[in-house]
Design an enzyme around this catalytic site. Structure first.
Site, PDB file in Angstrom:
ATOM      1  CE  LYS A 446      -0.448  -0.040   5.061  1.00  0.00           C
ATOM      2  NZ  LYS A 446      -1.393   0.021   6.193  1.00  0.00           N
ATOM      3  CE1 TYR A 667       9.736  32.591  -2.060  1.00  0.00           C
ATOM      4  CE2 TYR A 667      10.175  30.236  -1.852  1.00  0.00           C
ATOM      5  CZ  TYR A 667       9.764  31.331  -2.603  1.00  0.00           C
ATOM      6  OH  TYR A 667       9.375  31.137  -3.913  1.00  0.00           O
TER       7      TYR A 667
END
Length: 772
Positions: A446, A667
């Site tokens: 999964k 940033y």
């Protein structure tokens, strides 16, 4: 070269049944790699994990003309096939390998050590000029099976050989040394690999040293030489020591094609080996510039249009071409197969190669005659649709076909993940060692196989004969079925509306709620819904309450469209010893409910243990266990041999720049330089799975095995790291996950768990599938 079955039977004292005239040209121990175009002898080996006798029928159906096995019963079923009967089939292979070794006229150079054997072997071969008369180990075939296989492939054209030899436990090397009988040797390094089987590193070194008992010359580092002296080991009359200030000094090499200490150490070992085999230092220095990392060896990756690319552009000779064609035939995810191949250096070898390729009946083949033809080839492929096609690209180094292969790749991204399927197999075997022989195993695939890629991993696990696959959602199962995965699949988290599709696809589903059952029973069904009954044993996430199971079973007996094929539960804290009392309560609850279910559905498979449960509560194995994170190598588990992380995550430096004191980067001006410093910008960010929580120095990467802290904030597509103390340039490789930093360590830095790190590696990161 044709090998006569009667001859090798006589060599080993084996009994020959069936065809007395049979011959073959190659050995195979994996029935999936047999192709009818090649006369093959299948060796039915029995190991602690599998019995090759189970695959004799498959081997013969694929074209095996001879079988080496320990049981005579198969000979009656296949009278036209030669059966060589010996209680230990591998001894037949060893006898043939020993005869071939005895007939070799020149030197045999053997390479051993904890790391670097394959790199040194391939680089040594390149430094020799890649001569056809020198035989060498294919890939990393250096094991108890790989060594005799290598010797068995010796032919009359070979004058000398380079044999890679590995061990993983005491007592193995003496047998290797007797078989190989090396005249020259290289010791690479002494490392941590397989340390769990040795009392200490000195014992491991002494075991490896047994390989050199017949060697007249040896190449090794000063550190290894000093250790041999200290342990009073026999040292050949001539030793070639490399290291600073030694006769072989790396500083005397004017220009290296790489900078990492590990790569230079491997190159120095290869240089020493080339000198032993008679190459001049002038030729060695000229060829050093051609050495490349082995990343260009047999990689399966996504190609444009949803196709696949099998790339092996490091070298090409007849032997390695055959292995590449076998890999294409046995492992390609698609039915259609193409190949782009370079000429082999002369007309005779190219003609032999073309005959070999023709026998594999590929859909299309391109032969590149000259390196100058590559641009035209690239242009012609630009207009081709590669959907549902696997393209093998293999060529000699001079053709630089890796540049052509790059144009076929799916959306080029200088950040990538490498998935080592061989490491996954070894992890699987380590868990199987602690299971009861009859206990089945479900491999969880999964969440994109924990970041490794669902389809490719499922194909690999199916080839390893794993009992079950486990997925989280219907789409994962339906996609696997559509792409040829036929093994049992259990689907968790099933929406009631998806049950008809899943039943039609032959998958099994988790039944955890009354509403699922009511929806299925609301109309008449033609299909039978196979369910694993989910029991809520205390985790309180999904499942039927234990007290509700009795009435449910009485009801289900009346419905022919529902079949209970399994019963299971989830452990909430199997990894936490402080919660063992609760875990034991869960196991008790499950044991009682499981017994109820089996009383009415005796064939139902019961399973409750996850990865942590397997090693901590082995008495509760039931009929099956579910292996998740451990399959992918994350974590350590008492009683389980050390695992190998399957995923490595890498990128390349985009740019190297300088910050002056007071300059900011990134940033929010989150980092301010307090002094002049050098930094590198990397093409990886939080959109790729590099957590923003690693900002401001909490996270790090490695360049040339040196730690580099993250500066400022992790951006969406990029991050910046401190490389002040390093010699770094654009294009250098960066390790995010690998030998210097595993997923558990990166997760700790980000304040999370390894599951999140691995499953978070983004879909735009291409996966490269490797087999070592």
């Amino acid at each position: 070269m044709a090998i006569n079955a009667a001859h090798i039977a006589t060599l080993s004292g084996a009994k020959l049944l069936g065809s007395q005239e049979a011959s073959f040209t190659q050995f195979a121990f994996d029935s999936r790699r047999i192709h009818s175009a090649q006369r093959t002898c299948f060796i039915a080996l029995k190991t602690e994990f599998a019995d090759g006798h189970r695959f004799i029928d498959s081997a013969i159906s694929r074209g095996a003309t001879t079988v080496i096995c320990s049981h005579a019963k198969y000979a009656q079923e296949y009278p036209s096939v030669a059966f060589i009967i010996h209680p230990e089939p591998i001894e037949v292979l060893k006898s043939w390998g020993a005869e071939q070794r005895a007939q070799l006229p020149g030197d045999v150079l053997a390479i051993t050590g904890s790391n670097g054997k394959t790199v040194v072997k391939e680089w040594l071969y390149e430094l020799l000029g890649a001569p056809e008369e020198v035989h060498r180990t294919h890939a990393s075939f250096n094991s108890v099976l790989g060594v005799p296989l290598t010797l068995s492939a010796l032919e009359s054209k070979h004058q000398s050989a380079i044999i890679e030899v590995g061990i993983d436990r005491p007592g193995q090397m003496k047998s290797h040394a007797k078989l190989v009988q090396p005249t020259l040797g290289i010791f690479t390094t002494l490392g941590d690999a397989h340390g769990e089987h040795f009392e200490n590193d000195h014992k491991k070194f002494q075991e490896k040293w047994k390989l050199f008992s017949s060697c007249r010359c040896l190449v090794l580092s000063r550190e290894s030489f000093d250790l041999a002296v200290a342990l009073k080991l026999p040292i050949p009359a001539r030793t070639m020591i490399w290291g600073k200030g030694e006769a072989l000094d790396p500083e005397n090499i004017p220009q290296w094609p790489f900078e990492g200490e590990y790569q230079i150490a491997n190159a120095m070992a290869a240089v020493g080996g080339a000198l032993l085999l008679g190459v001049t230092m002038e030729d060695i220095q000229r060829r050093l510039a051609l050495l490349q990392p082995l990343e260009m060896r047999m990689q399966l990756r996504g190609a444009k249009d949803g196709g696949y690319l099998l790339e092996d552009t490091y070298s090409s000779d007849l032997n390695s071409l055959r292995w590449a064609l076998e890999e294409l035939a046995s492992s390609a995810p698609t039915e259609k197969k193409w190949a782009v191949l370079s000429h082999m250096g002369n007309q005779e070898r190219t003609a032999q190669a073309k005959e070999l390729v023709k026998s594999y009946a590929l859909d299309r083949v391109w032969w590149v005659e000259q390196p100058e033809d590559v641009p035209e080839l690239t242009a012609s492929f630009a207009g081709l649709d590669l959907s549902k096609i696997t393209v093998l690209v293999k060529g000699q180094r001079a053709f630089k076909l890796e540049q052509f292969a790059a144009t076929l790749q799916d959306q080029y991204h200088s950040t990538w993940a490498e998935v080592n399927l061989s490491a996954m197999r070894r992890n699987l075997q380590k868990f199987k060692k602690v299971l009861n022989p009859k206990t089945k195993l479900m491999a969880m695939v999964k969440a994109g196989s924990y970041g490794s890629g669902t389809l490719e991993v499922a194909r690999w696990l199916q080839s390893l004969h794993v009992d079950y696959l486990g997925v989280a959602f219907a789409q994962e199962a339906l996609s696997l079925r559509a792409q040829g995965i036929s093994m049992p699949i259990l689907v968790l988290n099933v929406d009631a509306l998806q049950m008809p599709m899943l039943a039609a696809a032959g998958t099994e589903v988790e039944l955890f709620s009354r509403h699922q059952l009511d929806h299925w029973l609301s109309v008449k069904r033609n299909e039978v819904l196979k369910v694993h009954l989910k029991i809520n044993s205390g985790m309180n996430r999904l499942g039927f309450a234990p007290e509700a199971v009795s009435d449910l079973l009485k009801e289900l007996v009346n419905y022919s469209s529902v079949e209970i094929v399994g019963v299971f539960s989830h452990l909430a804290a199997a990894d936490n010893s402080s919660k063992d009392t609760f875990t034991k309560q869960q196991l008790e609850v499950f044991e009682k409910v499981s017994a109820q279910v089996k009383a009415q559905f005796p064939a139902a498979v019961s399973h409750v243990l996850n990865t942590h449960g397997i090693h901590r509560f082995s008495d509760a194995q039931n009929d099956m266990v579910r292996l998740g994170i451990g399959l992918y190598g994350a974590g350590t588990y008492k009683g389980i041999e050390p695992l190998e992380e399957v995923i490595s995550w890498k990128c390349k430096v985009s740019q190297v720049s300088t910050l002056e004191k007071g300059d900011f980067v990134g940033y929010g001006l989150a980092f301010k330089a307090e002094k002049t410093m050098k930094y590198a910008t990397l093409p990886v960010g939080y959109a790729d799975g590099l957590s923003r929580a690693l900002s401001a120095g909490k996270g790090r990467v490695f360049i040339n095995s040196e730690s580099c802290s993250i500066l400022g904030r992790v951006c969406m597509d990029m991050c910046m790291v401190d490389v002040t103390a390093l010699k770094v340039q654009a294009g250098d490789e960066v390790e995010i996950l690998g030998s210097n930093q595993n997923s558990t360590e990166l997760a700790a830095a980000a304040g999370t768990i390894s599951y999140e790190v691995l499953t978070g590696i983004g879909p735009r990161i291409p996966r490269l599938y490797l087999k070592d």
